[in-house]
Design an enzyme around this catalytic site. Structure first.
Site, short mmCIF file in Angstrom:
data_model
loop_
_atom_site.label_atom_id
_atom_site.label_comp_id
_atom_site.label_asym_id
_atom_site.label_seq_id
_atom_site.Cartn_x
_atom_site.Cartn_y
_atom_site.Cartn_z
N GLU A 94 -1.22 0.61 -6.09
CA GLU A 94 -0.13 0.31 -5.16
C GLU A 94 0.21 -1.18 -5.12
O GLU A 94 1.38 -1.54 -5.08
CB GLU A 94 -0.47 0.82 -3.76
CG GLU A 94 -0.34 2.33 -3.61
CD GLU A 94 1.09 2.85 -3.66
OE1 GLU A 94 2.04 2.06 -3.43
OE2 GLU A 94 1.27 4.04 -3.93
N GLY B 137 0.83 -1.19 0.00
CA GLY B 137 0.00 0.00 0.00
C GLY B 137 0.87 1.24 0.00
O GLY B 137 2.09 1.16 0.15
N GLU C 35 2.18 -2.10 -8.22
CA GLU C 35 3.55 -1.59 -8.15
C GLU C 35 4.39 -2.37 -7.13
O GLU C 35 5.52 -2.74 -7.41
CB GLU C 35 3.55 -0.11 -7.72
CG GLU C 35 3.02 0.85 -8.76
CD GLU C 35 2.86 2.28 -8.23
OE1 GLU C 35 3.29 2.57 -7.08
OE2 GLU C 35 2.30 3.12 -8.97
#
Length: 177
Positions: A65, A49, A68
């Site tokens: 998030e 996160g 990624e």
């Protein structure tokens, strides 16, 4: 807003940093959750996160998030709750994500060597309590919500002693259907 090297930090009206995260589950049984290695402490595990971009919805930030940081995509589920960390002045919107795709190479694995690993829920809570006790409360709230509120999102305030209090909040329920 403050500029970080590659991100803009956004804050709510109370001055709390706006964050979003997902509890990424291997299946709808929600028995195994995906954790990622910390960028600051690679031997420690965290919930993927991070900060929300300006004008970004919490649900969009959460899925961005996890892609990624954990290299996964999936079906975004319910909002577990909004977790307030008073010490660090963060408010984190935490969602459930059922993983449908695991990427071989992802942004943080390539750029910073981040790792990911599946954990049984109890094991995940144990490793999170050691390094990120606030994040352990995400899983505790998930278990509590399943028992007491039939999936209604909770708002948790984490004080200096890291003991959360859970309250049903109409504001966190609005827009979630």
């Amino acid at each position: 807003m403050k500029m970080k090297s590659n991100q803009t930090r956004t804050y709510d009206g109370d001055g709390y940093k706006k964050r979003a995260a997902c509890l990424c589950f291997r299946s709808e049984t929600e028995e195994e959750v995906l954790l990622v290695s910390s960028s600051r402490h690679p031997d420690k595990w965290i919930v993927p996160g991070g900060g929300m971009e300006p004008d970004e919805e919490a649900s969009v930030a959460a899925t961005r998030e996890v892609c990624e940081e954990a290299g996964v995509k999936g079906n975004l589920g319910r909002l577990v709750g909004v977790f307030e960390n008073q010490e660090r002045k963060h408010r984190t919107y935490v969602y459930v994500l059922i993983v449908t795709e695991v990427l071989e190479d992802w942004e943080d694995s390539v750029n910073i060597g981040r790792k990911r690993e599946w954990f049984k829920i109890d094991d995940a809570m144990q490793v999170l309590r050691c390094h990120k006790p606030v994040q352990a409360t995400y899983l505790e709230a998930l278990q509590e919500s399943c028992r007491t509120s039939n999936g209604t999102p909770l708002v948790a305030t984490i004080g200096g002693d890291l003991s959360p209090t859970y309250n049903i909040s109409q504001s966190s329920v609005s827009g979630i259907r």
